[in-house]
Write an enzyme that holds these catalytic residues in place. Structure first.
Site, PDB file in Angstrom:
ATOM      1  N   SER A  95       0.933  -1.225   0.128  1.00  0.00           N
ATOM      2  CA  SER A  95       0.004   0.169   0.095  1.00  0.00           C
ATOM      3  C   SER A  95       0.851   1.155   0.003  1.00  0.00           C
ATOM      4  CB  SER A  95      -0.995   0.183   0.970  1.00  0.00           C
ATOM      5  OG  SER A  95      -1.469   1.191   1.439  1.00  0.00           O
ATOM      6  N   GLY A  97      -0.598   4.274  -0.053  1.00  0.00           N
ATOM      7  CA  GLY A  97      -1.498   5.474   0.485  1.00  0.00           C
ATOM      8  C   GLY A  97      -1.948   6.247  -0.722  1.00  0.00           C
ATOM      9  N   ASP A  99      -0.898   7.096  -3.337  1.00  0.00           N
ATOM     10  CA  ASP A  99      -0.330   6.840  -4.504  1.00  0.00           C
ATOM     11  C   ASP A  99      -0.954   5.418  -4.997  1.00  0.00           C
ATOM     12  OD1 ASP A  99       1.019   9.121  -4.838  1.00  0.00           O
ATOM     13  OD2 ASP A  99       2.564   8.349  -3.615  1.00  0.00           O
ATOM     14  N   GLY A 127      -6.396   1.016   5.316  1.00  0.00           N
ATOM     15  CA  GLY A 127      -5.458  -0.097   4.759  1.00  0.00           C
ATOM     16  C   GLY A 127      -6.207  -1.320   5.135  1.00  0.00           C
ATOM     17  N   ASP A 128      -7.110  -1.331   6.121  1.00  0.00           N
ATOM     18  CA  ASP A 128      -7.826  -2.351   6.609  1.00  0.00           C
ATOM     19  C   ASP A 128      -9.044  -2.382   5.476  1.00  0.00           C
ATOM     20  OD1 ASP A 128      -6.734  -2.833   8.962  1.00  0.00           O
ATOM     21  OD2 ASP A 128      -7.904  -1.574   9.950  1.00  0.00           O
TER      22      ASP A 128
END
Length: 183
Positions: A95, A97, A99, A127-128
């Site tokens: 991940s 973010g 981007d 993220g989850d």
């Protein structure tokens, strides 16, 4: 009761005093032939790799910490993914973010999806949400391109709202995303 090929997700911080919790759970998952998904950081992430999890989901900072490197370029991203693969993970969702994300699959394909621009309201849980989106596709059948789009759309939709994103918001963002192969 979990049976062979069921999916087990372990995520978050290790409870105080339980320094080997992830390692112990990962060992049990391997013994029971579960599809283990790991979403944590530091020592817990690194120790889980020897049990060859089905998937890990580090973010950029977590990957830099575990692998002791800096991620600045796409070449660095690919090196990072390949290093996690060499250490044991079958699939890696990295991940980035705002981007987007990269996904290295068990077939050694690397896919990337750039996120869309929008007003970020709350990144807690993004993220989850991304991991949940990815699993929602992979649990049905291994369509990695569709899975990474769902992951990025879910994480992005979550960041664009105060609470949890709804399906309508996720689908709207999915329509704006496209997958590229990095290799």
């Amino acid at each position: 009761k979990l049976k062979s090929q069921d999916t087990l997700i372990i995520s978050g911080s290790v409870p105080f005093g339980q320094t080997n919790a992830y390692e112990e759970i990962a060992a049990i998952a391997k013994k029971k032939k579960l599809k283990l998904i790991v979403d944590t950081n530091g020592k817990s992430l690194k120790e889980s790799l020897k049990f060859k999890p089905f998937l890990i989901k580090p973010n950029k900072e977590e990957a830099e910490e575990v692998l002791k490197l800096k991620i600045r370029t796409e070449k660095d991203i690919i090196k990072t993914l390949l290093k996690f693969k060499k250490l044991g993970s079958q699939n890696i969702l990295l991940s980035l973010g705002k981007d987007g994300a990269y996904l290295l699959t068990e077939e050694n394909k690397i896919f990337k999806v750039r996120s869309v621009k929008g007003k970020v309201i709350n990144t807690i849980g993004s993220g989850d949400a991304a991991l949940a989106g990815l699993i929602s596709i992979l649990d049905k059948k291994p369509d990695y391109k569709k899975a990474i789009i769902r992951a990025v759309a879910s994480g992005t939709a979550s960041a664009f709202t105060e609470n949890l994103a709804d399906k309508k918001s996720i689908i709207k963002i999915e329509k704006q995303l496209f997958v590229e192969e990095a290799i």
